[in-house]
Design a protein around this motif. Structure first.
Motif, short mmCIF file in Angstrom:
data_model
loop_
_atom_site.label_atom_id
_atom_site.label_comp_id
_atom_site.label_asym_id
_atom_site.label_seq_id
_atom_site.Cartn_x
_atom_site.Cartn_y
_atom_site.Cartn_z
N UNK A 1 -34.43 44.34 88.41
CA UNK A 1 -33.71 43.15 87.93
C UNK A 1 -32.36 43.00 88.67
N UNK A 2 -31.69 44.14 88.90
CA UNK A 2 -30.42 44.10 89.66
C UNK A 2 -30.68 43.54 91.06
N UNK A 3 -31.76 44.05 91.69
CA UNK A 3 -32.11 43.62 93.05
C UNK A 3 -32.40 42.11 93.04
N UNK B 1 -30.90 31.70 86.05
CA UNK B 1 -31.95 32.71 86.27
C UNK B 1 -31.33 34.06 86.68
N UNK B 2 -30.43 33.98 87.69
CA UNK B 2 -29.80 35.21 88.20
C UNK B 2 -29.04 35.92 87.08
N UNK B 3 -28.38 35.13 86.23
CA UNK B 3 -27.60 35.68 85.14
C UNK B 3 -28.52 36.43 84.15
N UNK C 1 -30.37 39.38 95.16
CA UNK C 1 -31.12 38.54 96.11
C UNK C 1 -30.80 37.06 95.87
N UNK C 2 -30.87 36.64 94.62
CA UNK C 2 -30.59 35.23 94.30
C UNK C 2 -29.13 34.88 94.60
N UNK C 3 -28.27 35.82 94.27
CA UNK C 3 -26.83 35.59 94.48
C UNK C 3 -26.52 35.45 95.98
#
Lengths: 261, 353
Positions: free
Chosen positions: A45-47, A1-3, A51-53
């Protein structure tokens, strides 16, 4: 998802740049609104990615060069939203988009970038604050570099009397000179705060403090020369580009230090 | 309902003719109202500027309506409107003409925006006087939207089309706002005067005039609300200047690289915009090589103006395409069965006259 978040945000910045180029070619007025929408989507999207990372690594996502570069590009876009509207530099987004796109592409092409995140122990408040603020400072330096490039392009147009649609859309050269200096000053203040936070972090941040000082000193000298009018706007624009290249290289050096450790 | 147009412009009539038919601003509402009350005409808007006098009307019968408008003009001005000085247009042609006028396509300088304000004013006068109803209200509102669309989606209004406006545009690209800029005029040529006025109208802080004949400098400075300086003293005032306009009749360069270079070091990196309007030139070409100095001579400025004009001409096709879409759309609305009276200000049933 993060990717997926990261890849889509990268495509947003590419689209922002492509649209701005098209708008300039087609002589469409005010391409900044579209730039803004695309940049904002990319930023969200970057944020999301960061956040997920951070949830996965268990701390501020600055554990590898890959993460640092993504965080740097996020800082650049964050500052673009603050500064772009303040100085009404309509094309800042257009110039920022390719830079952010490039940084994110490089980040994703790095060896190990595709590896899953590894959970790490928190470094503590001060080291993480030091790292984060220092990278936001680099974001300000990046924008100062972008404004510097815009200044040099506009100056070339004015000197050579080539008044095309690119020229029409660029801000006044005096405003660009001010923007270069102010972004440099903002970056310098942030980096100073980052270095101070690093001192509270003790040994944990020794290497990053040393590298930060390597960037802090040249920018300090540039600002002194500028405030005493010993250096022209044109030269400061060139040096803003050169200094940011130096700042970027310290990120590589920092990675090498971490790898050797 | 038909939209009618009867009018003349700079394209069909010289100024001597235009002035005979001109309507003072204060009487525009009254003229519109009187025409709207004339038999065979339902609504009217009269526009009168230095370049055009135009009568727009809405009528059930186009031919009768145009006769009424023509008689009205003859009665009010004492001169009968005749072709080819006056142009008669009906329905789509009349609608198209209005859209072209407000978009600046019919103006002497293509793309100029002043006409939009003038038409808005004339329409407001007519509306206040109760001379407009549903058809013309809708038509003029649409016209203003068309003008906005044309201006924002094309480059028809972009760029400077005269030496003065090219100088202003460049000055704004160098300094941003001009309210902190001091302007010095060397010499007292007519183009320099116009350029200084253009800069002043965009907010230039102060104007200084220096001329070999001091009295001429004083006279021009008074006209511009500036200050006169003796010609042998202009270099003393140089540090405070941001824009230098050269317009002397000197046979050689007055402003040389050797003279400006040392002066620039005292300016603390403030840019200098040099406008050379003189022939022979007042500025040495190499002045442009000095860091922070931007030199434009008369050819360069005229080139910019011509380039902008060319861009505007190229944009005409795109503007016309946009206008055509709106003309078709409005014509369709005009002929739909539900179109009729009701809802707009100033409406009156047919038998009310």
């Amino acid at each position: 998802m993060e990717r997926a978040f990261l890849v889509t945000s990268t495509l947003c910045f590419l689209a922002g740049f492509a649209y701005a180029m098209y708008a300039l070619g087609a002589k469409v007025r005010q391409p900044s609104r579209w730039n803004f929408v695309v940049m904002l989507t990319g930023f969200i999207l970057q944020s999301g990615f960061l956040h997920l990372r951070s949830g996965e690594v268990g701390r501020c996502p600055l554990t590898s060069l890959f993460e640092r570069l993504v965080f740097l590009s996020w800082s650049v876009v964050l500052l673009y939203f603050v500064v772009g509207s303040t100085y009404r530099l309509s094309l800042l987004g257009m110039f920022t988009a390719p830079l952010v796109f490039l940084i994110q592409v490089i980040a994703q092409l790095l060896p190990g970038a595709s590896l899953p995140a590894v959970r790490k122990a928190s470094l503590g408040f001060w080291p993480e604050l030091h790292n984060a603020i220092s990278l936001v400072a680099y974001g300000a330096f990046a924008l100062s570099c972008v404004a510097g490039v815009m200044y040099l392009v506009q100056e070339r147009h004015l000197k050579r009397h080539t008044l095309n649609s690119f020229f029409q859309n660029l801000p006044p050269i005096a405003n660009l000179a001010v923007a270069v200096q102010r972004m440099m000053l903002a970056g310098f203040a942030l980096l100073t705060a980052g270095i101070v936070a690093g001192f509270f972090a003790g040994h944990a941040a020794a290497a990053t403090i040393a590298l930060a000082v390597c960037v802090w000193l040249p920018y300090g000298v540039l600002l002194i020369l500028r405030s005493t009018h010993r250096i022209s706007s044109r030269r400061i624009a060139w040096l803003a580009v050169a200094a940011f290249t130096l700042a970027l290289s310290t990120l590589g050096a920092l990675n090498a230090v971490h790898m050797s450790n | 309902m038909e939209v009618l147009y009867l009018g003349l412009s700079h394209k069909t009539a010289p100024v001597e003719t235009r002035e005979r038919f001109a309507v003072p601003d204060a009487h525009l509402g009254e003229f519109s109202s009187l025409l709207a009350q004339a038999p065979g005409v339902r609504e009217a808007v009269v526009i009168s500027t230095c370049n055009r006098v135009e009568y727009y009307a809405a009528a059930e019968d186009g031919a009768e309506g145009l006769r009424t408008v023509s008689n009205f003009i003859a009665e009010k001005t004492g001169h009968a409107p005749q072709a080819p000085t006056f142009l008669e247009l009906k329905s789509a042609e009349g609608i198209r003409h209005l859209f072209r006028v407000v978009s600046g396509l019919e103006s002497m300088v293509i793309g100029e925006t002043e006409i939009l304000g003038q038409v808005k004013k004339a329409y407001q006068s007519a509306q206040t006087a109760g001379a407009t109803s549903r058809t013309l209200n809708k038509l003029f509102q649409r016209a203003f939207n068309v003008a906005k669309e044309v201006r924002t989606k094309t480059s028809i209004t972009r760029g400077a089309v005269s030496v003065g406006s090219a100088a202003v545009e460049l000055a704004e690209k160098i300094f941003g706002k001009l309210d902190a800029c001091n302007v010095m005029v060397l010499g007292a040529g007519e183009t320099a005067e116009m350029t200084a006025k253009a800069l002043q109208s965009r907010g230039a802080k102060a104007i200084f005039v220096s001329n070999r004949t001091y009295e001429r400098a004083v006279s021009l400075a008074e006209m511009l609300g500036g200050r006169a300086i003796h010609f042998d003293q202009w270099e003393r005032e140089f540090d405070a200047m941001d824009i230098l306009i050269g317009s002397t009749g000197a046979p050689h360069a007055v402003v040389t690289n050797a003279k400006i270079s040392p002066l620039m070091t005292r300016r603390q990196d403030r840019p200098l915009f040099c406008i050379d309007l003189a022939v022979p030139r007042d500025f040495e070409a190499s002045v442009n090589d000095i860091e922070g100095v931007y030199l434009y001579d008369i050819d360069a400025l005229q080139g910019i103006a011509e380039q902008s004009m060319q861009v505007r001409r190229q944009e005409l096709v795109r503007c016309e395409e946009m206008i055509e879409r709106h003309v078709a759309d409005f014509s369709k609305w005009l002929t739909t069965p539900h179109h009729g009276f009701g809802g707009a200000s100033g409406m009156q049933p047919e038998g009310a006259k």
